[in-house]
Scaffold this active site. Sequence first.
Site, short mmCIF file in Angstrom:
data_model
loop_
_atom_site.label_atom_id
_atom_site.label_comp_id
_atom_site.label_asym_id
_atom_site.label_seq_id
_atom_site.Cartn_x
_atom_site.Cartn_y
_atom_site.Cartn_z
N CYS A 179 -4.96 34.73 27.50
CA CYS A 179 -5.32 35.48 27.08
C CYS A 179 -5.70 37.34 27.18
CB CYS A 179 -6.04 35.37 25.16
SG CYS A 179 -5.60 36.13 23.85
N CYS A 200 -8.03 38.61 24.52
CA CYS A 200 -9.20 37.99 24.58
C CYS A 200 -10.18 38.35 25.68
CB CYS A 200 -9.04 36.10 24.69
SG CYS A 200 -7.97 36.22 23.27
N ASP A 201 -10.17 38.27 26.43
CA ASP A 201 -10.43 38.15 27.71
C ASP A 201 -10.00 39.46 28.74
OD1 ASP A 201 -11.77 35.99 27.47
OD2 ASP A 201 -9.58 34.92 28.79
#
Length: 303
Positions: free
Chosen positions: A131, A134-135
């Site tokens: 992701c 997200c990261d």
Amino acid sequence: MLDIAIIGGGPAGLAAGLYAVRGGGNVRLFEELFAGGQIVKTHRIENYPGITDGPDGYALAARFEEHAAAFGLSIEYGAVSELVLDADPKRFICNGKAYEAKTVILATGASPKTLGIPGERELTGHGVSYCATCDGAFYKNRTATVIGGGDTAISDALYLAKLCSKVYVVHRRDTLRASAILADAAKQTENITFVWNSVPEAFLGEGKLCAIRIKNRVTGEVSELITDGAFVAVGVVPRTELFKGQIALSENGSVITDEKTETSVKGVFAAGDVRNTPLRQVVTACADGAIAATYALEAARVK
Ligand code: NAP
């Protein structure tokens, strides 16, 4: 007893919920974690008609949820278990409570495919991610590598290119599967470099990713690509573990439905990415949800 139990709170489930409550049904949506499904991993949505401000997935999911809630959709957060589909009524458990429903809409979505190569499991969360939204921020001003050549991989590369000093895209062929608008943008982005005809063989590093062993499929050459982060974007697997063995699935593991989105079991419908569908977009998931809700409501009313 519920007229419709919707399992899964991504775009398909939320659209089904909206249509079903507007249609006057006694409906509840069951979501394991939080509403939105895979779109919460999307940094910008610009192909949903009428939504021109390019929101991120969280924002669009929140709008979907608010919209359905405004019409009275009730959402229960918790994992569904012990689902029995081939019964009348359908039965399942959520948060320790037994439920019965005349019809069920399966909108459980899909999850990212893994590569199954050495180091992947050990280094997930330590440099290997599924992701970018997200990261991605962990790799600010550092090097990131995206694996894959589809829409997800190329959107991820474009997103990461804004944060990272350098982005590699490792793709197993020499042409991209991604839509032209994304592919052209990536090819024109200075800090994106394509590594064509190549597949990752192993993620390398002790406790933290430091490189990817890569094999060129044309020349057979094996090399190490030094990178701080790796984002695997090689497609998705339909999430069917809850009801595997109870309904017909296609060869690729997605739920087979008819044009009304009804599955091989009467009164059970499937919508969105879990369904055997040729196009997996937010707009097609929502359309599936609308169709499923319409026919589930019709089926519930004749019971
Ligand atoms: P996808 O379209 O299935 O693409 C997967 C990519 O990974 C392909 O390029 C594939 O290579 C490669 N791949 C698959 N298995 C591999 C392996 N074992 N090793 C190396 N590479 C591998 O998946 P996706 O990009 O996640 O997209 C899923 C769906 O969501 C699609 O329908 C897509 O259009 C949609 N989506 C849309 C948007 C958007 O519209 N903005 C954004 C994200 C996703 P090959 O090309 O050689 O098969």
